[in-house]
Structures are given as structure tokens and as C-alpha cells.
Design a protein around this motif. Structure first.
Motif, PDB file in Angstrom:
ATOM      1  N   UNK A  97       0.830  -1.214   0.000  1.00  0.00           N
ATOM      2  CA  UNK A  97       0.000   0.000   0.000  1.00  0.00           C
ATOM      3  C   UNK A  97       0.860   1.257   0.000  1.00  0.00           C
ATOM      4  N   UNK A  98       2.083   1.136   0.510  1.00  0.00           N
ATOM      5  CA  UNK A  98       2.973   2.290   0.658  1.00  0.00           C
ATOM      6  C   UNK A  98       4.251   2.057  -0.137  1.00  0.00           C
ATOM      7  N   UNK A  99       4.689   3.085  -0.864  1.00  0.00           N
ATOM      8  CA  UNK A  99       5.839   2.952  -1.755  1.00  0.00           C
ATOM      9  C   UNK A  99       6.851   4.052  -1.435  1.00  0.00           C
ATOM     10  N   UNK A 100       8.110   3.650  -1.198  1.00  0.00           N
ATOM     11  CA  UNK A 100       9.192   4.593  -0.917  1.00  0.00           C
ATOM     12  C   UNK A 100      10.238   4.462  -2.021  1.00  0.00           C
ATOM     13  N   UNK A 101      10.529   5.563  -2.694  1.00  0.00           N
ATOM     14  CA  UNK A 101      11.443   5.547  -3.830  1.00  0.00           C
ATOM     15  C   UNK A 101      12.539   6.594  -3.624  1.00  0.00           C
ATOM     16  N   UNK A 102      13.783   6.142  -3.588  1.00  0.00           N
ATOM     17  CA  UNK A 102      14.915   7.045  -3.408  1.00  0.00           C
ATOM     18  C   UNK A 102      15.520   7.340  -4.786  1.00  0.00           C
ATOM     19  N   UNK A 103      15.346   8.557  -5.264  1.00  0.00           N
ATOM     20  CA  UNK A 103      15.865   9.001  -6.565  1.00  0.00           C
ATOM     21  C   UNK A 103      15.473   8.027  -7.689  1.00  0.00           C
ATOM     22  N   UNK A 104      14.172   7.822  -7.925  1.00  0.00           N
ATOM     23  CA  UNK A 104      13.747   6.809  -8.905  1.00  0.00           C
ATOM     24  C   UNK A 104      14.138   7.111 -10.349  1.00  0.00           C
ATOM     25  N   UNK A 105      14.366   8.387 -10.689  1.00  0.00           N
ATOM     26  CA  UNK A 105      14.705   8.719 -12.079  1.00  0.00           C
ATOM     27  C   UNK A 105      16.178   9.075 -12.243  1.00  0.00           C
ATOM     28  N   UNK A 106      16.979   8.830 -11.219  1.00  0.00           N
ATOM     29  CA  UNK A 106      18.402   9.159 -11.294  1.00  0.00           C
ATOM     30  C   UNK A 106      19.077   8.383 -12.425  1.00  0.00           C
ATOM     31  N   UNK A 107      19.660   9.092 -13.377  1.00  0.00           N
ATOM     32  CA  UNK A 107      20.371   8.459 -14.470  1.00  0.00           C
ATOM     33  C   UNK A 107      19.512   8.007 -15.632  1.00  0.00           C
ATOM     34  N   UNK A 108      18.207   8.262 -15.589  1.00  0.00           N
ATOM     35  CA  UNK A 108      17.328   7.831 -16.675  1.00  0.00           C
ATOM     36  C   UNK A 108      17.339   8.848 -17.811  1.00  0.00           C
ATOM     37  N   UNK A 109      17.120   8.353 -19.030  1.00  0.00           N
ATOM     38  CA  UNK A 109      17.000   9.264 -20.161  1.00  0.00           C
ATOM     39  C   UNK A 109      15.600   9.877 -20.175  1.00  0.00           C
ATOM     40  N   UNK A 110      15.349  10.759 -21.161  1.00  0.00           N
ATOM     41  CA  UNK A 110      14.098  11.521 -21.188  1.00  0.00           C
ATOM     42  C   UNK A 110      12.884  10.610 -21.280  1.00  0.00           C
ATOM     43  N   UNK A 111      12.923   9.629 -22.168  1.00  0.00           N
ATOM     44  CA  UNK A 111      11.757   8.763 -22.373  1.00  0.00           C
ATOM     45  C   UNK A 111      11.516   7.870 -21.150  1.00  0.00           C
ATOM     46  N   UNK A 112      12.601   7.369 -20.566  1.00  0.00           N
ATOM     47  CA  UNK A 112      12.444   6.533 -19.371  1.00  0.00           C
ATOM     48  C   UNK A 112      11.910   7.352 -18.200  1.00  0.00           C
ATOM     49  N   UNK A 113      12.341   8.617 -18.099  1.00  0.00           N
ATOM     50  CA  UNK A 113      11.853   9.500 -17.037  1.00  0.00           C
ATOM     51  C   UNK A 113      10.362   9.767 -17.204  1.00  0.00           C
ATOM     52  N   UNK A 114       9.934  10.012 -18.430  1.00  0.00           N
ATOM     53  CA  UNK A 114       8.500  10.246 -18.689  1.00  0.00           C
ATOM     54  C   UNK A 114       7.679   9.013 -18.317  1.00  0.00           C
ATOM     55  N   UNK A 115       8.192   7.842 -18.668  1.00  0.00           N
ATOM     56  CA  UNK A 115       7.485   6.601 -18.342  1.00  0.00           C
ATOM     57  C   UNK A 115       7.407   6.404 -16.827  1.00  0.00           C
ATOM     58  N   UNK A 116       8.488   6.768 -16.122  1.00  0.00           N
ATOM     59  CA  UNK A 116       8.501   6.609 -14.670  1.00  0.00           C
ATOM     60  C   UNK A 116       7.504   7.563 -14.014  1.00  0.00           C
ATOM     61  N   UNK A 117       7.415   8.785 -14.513  1.00  0.00           N
ATOM     62  CA  UNK A 117       6.439   9.734 -13.978  1.00  0.00           C
ATOM     63  C   UNK A 117       5.019   9.203 -14.155  1.00  0.00           C
ATOM     64  N   UNK A 118       4.746   8.649 -15.329  1.00  0.00           N
ATOM     65  CA  UNK A 118       3.411   8.094 -15.581  1.00  0.00           C
ATOM     66  C   UNK A 118       3.120   6.940 -14.627  1.00  0.00           C
ATOM     67  N   UNK A 119       4.146   6.131 -14.340  1.00  0.00           N
ATOM     68  CA  UNK A 119       3.958   5.001 -13.433  1.00  0.00           C
ATOM     69  C   UNK A 119       3.683   5.478 -12.012  1.00  0.00           C
ATOM     70  N   UNK A 120       4.379   6.521 -11.570  1.00  0.00           N
ATOM     71  CA  UNK A 120       4.139   7.055 -10.231  1.00  0.00           C
ATOM     72  C   UNK A 120       2.725   7.620 -10.111  1.00  0.00           C
ATOM     73  N   UNK A 121       2.263   8.275 -11.163  1.00  0.00           N
ATOM     74  CA  UNK A 121       0.892   8.792 -11.150  1.00  0.00           C
ATOM     75  C   UNK A 121      -0.116   7.646 -11.099  1.00  0.00           C
ATOM     76  N   UNK A 122       0.227   6.552 -11.747  1.00  0.00           N
ATOM     77  CA  UNK A 122      -0.646   5.376 -11.701  1.00  0.00           C
ATOM     78  C   UNK A 122      -0.740   4.821 -10.282  1.00  0.00           C
TER      79      UNK A 122
END
Length: 248
Positions: free
Chosen positions: A156-181
Motif C-alpha cells: 500500500x505504501x511505496x518509498x522511492x529514493x531518486x527513482x529517475x536518477x540516471x534515466x533518459x528523457x523517455x524513461x523518465x516520462x514513463x517513470x512519472x506516468x507510473x508514479x501517477x498510476x
């Protein structure tokens, strides 16, 4: 929900004793994304490590869905999905095997494991790497695998330490969408980041830590209003009183 109350953690002793966390308190709510920000050395990672029971605080209280981490750390771990600062994949295993191994550690039955793994693989768009050994993975591929592994027990609870660190633009966009999900599913999402654009796009609430203490706990709009700055990065710099925290 994650509730942190008057958390203290120091390292060393005597004259060399350093208070890494000095009375930190905040609440990360269900159905919201809470950002944990601060300059390097502010106490963010120490705070997160205490939250997911890797470290024991000197004093204070951590409640996860009402469960006290000090009295029942095992139950707290079951209710958390954690992406730590060190991703820690088993390099000789495939992405599938990494995910399945952690599912087995949580005692998940085969049929449930299959359903959850497949849902995560699709959500994270990692079908093409599922049966590859993780040795040699790109940063984005490692992060996807580590997140799938962290969420396979459906916390139920998710803790993410620097989840987009080192990701490229497309991977970062996908990660943002996943966090919103995750937020849309009603989960409590707490993450740390140095990327102000990311924080502005995602966070319902921002907790700013400096010198081991919480110096702000507001919505992005409220932080901008409080500092009189239109830009969140400028607001952050004004709050911490230095621009050193922007170098990650």
C-alpha cells in the motif's frame, strides 16, 4: 499512510557526534505523492532508511498504516515497497528471476505471483528485458526491475529514493506516468529527488529537509507563495539558504 514523529538519528560519539536527523516529522498520505527534498547531506537518505527499517532511529516514532516500526518491523516491511538508493539486483539472475525471488520471500503463491508480475511487466514496459540477465542492464532497465521487485507483493505504501536518477528523457516520462498510476490506485507514494521539474509535475506535497530538520511541509503552490518565487527551484534555494543542494 506513513507518519513520522520527531525522528532523531546521530552518528559518532562525543565531540565527533553528528545529528544526521534532528527531529524530523511529517505525514505522507494515501492517494498522494509526497516529495522529500533537501541538499546533499541534509538527512533525506538516513530518514528513508529509518522508514524502511534498515536503520533504527535513536528516538521518535514511525507509523506505517498505524503499525509502529519499532515494535513490529516485519509487518511494516510487508506494507512497504522500497526502491533504495542502491538498487541491489542479483546480476546473474534475469529480471524475471529477480522479481520471482522477492515474491517467494514474501510467501506469494505461484498463481498470484504470475498475475502480479505480468501486470508490473506491462505497466513498466519491460517485456523485452524480462528474460535477460540483469548484468549489463542500462540504468533505466535496472530501475524498472528493482521497482517491479519492490512492488510484487502489492504494498500500500511505496518509498522511492531518486527513482529517475540516471534515466533518459523517455524513461523518465514513463517513470512519472507510473508514479501517477500508483497514486491513482490510492497508494501512499514517498520519493526523494533533486529534479525540480519532476517534483513540480508529480508532488501533491513537498517536505524540505535541511541540516536534519524539516524546514517546509507544503504543496508546491504554497511553497512558491511562501517564498515569493514563481519557480519551484528558486523557492527551494531560498528555503535552504544556499544553492549547494542543486548539485546531485
Amino acid at each position: 499512510m506513513i507518519d513520522v514523529k520527531n525522528l532523531h538519528k546521530a552518528f559518532g560519539s562525543g565531540a565527533k557526534k553528528v545529528a544526521a536527523v534532528d527531529g524530523v516529522g511529517f505525514t505522507a498520505r494515501d492517494g498522494e505523492i509526497t516529495g522529500l527534498l533537501g541538499p546533499n547531506g541534509a538527512g533525506k537518505t538516513t530518514t528513508l532508511r529509518c522508514l524502511y527499517t534498515l536503520m533504527q532511529p535513536d528516538s521518535g516514532q514511525i507509523l506505517v498504516d498505524g503499525i509502529d516500526a519499532a515494535t513490529d518491523p516485519v509487518a511494516v516491511r510487508r506494507s512497504l515497497g522500497v526502491l533504495p538508493d542502491a538498487r541491489g539486483l542479483y546480476k546473474r539472475l534475469t529480471a524475471r528471476e529477480n522479481i520471482d525471488y522477492f515474491a517467494r520471500l514474501h510467501g506469494i503463491e505461484t498463481q498470484t505471483l504470475h498475475l502480479r508480475r505480468e501486470a508490473l511487466v506491462d505497466a513498466l514496459e519491460m517485456r523485452d528485458i524480462l528474460d535477460r540477465r540483469t548484468e549489463g542492464f542500462s540504468q533505466g532497465q535496472r530501475v524498472k526491475t528493482a521497482i517491479a521487485r519492490a512492488l510484487v507483493h502489492d504494498p500500500k505504501n511505496v518509498i522511492l529514493d531518486e527513482p529517475t536518477n540516471g534515466l533518459d528523457v523517455m524513461a523518465t516520462r514513463a517513470m512519472r506516468a507510473f508514479l501517477k498510476r500508483l497514486k491513482g490506485e490510492g497508494r501512499c507514494v514517498l520519493f526523494s529527488s533533486h529534479i525540480m521539474q519532476e517534483v513540480a509535475a508529480l508532488c501533491d506535497r513537498i517536505v524540505v529537509i535541511a541540516r536534519g530538520r524539516v524546514i517546509a511541509d507544503e504543496s508546491p503552490d504554497a511553497l512558491r507563495a511562501q517564498t515569493g518565487e514563481a519557480n519551484l527551484e528558486d523557492a527551494f534555494v531560498k528555503l535552504i539558504g544556499t544553492d549547494e543542494g542543486l548539485a546531485a
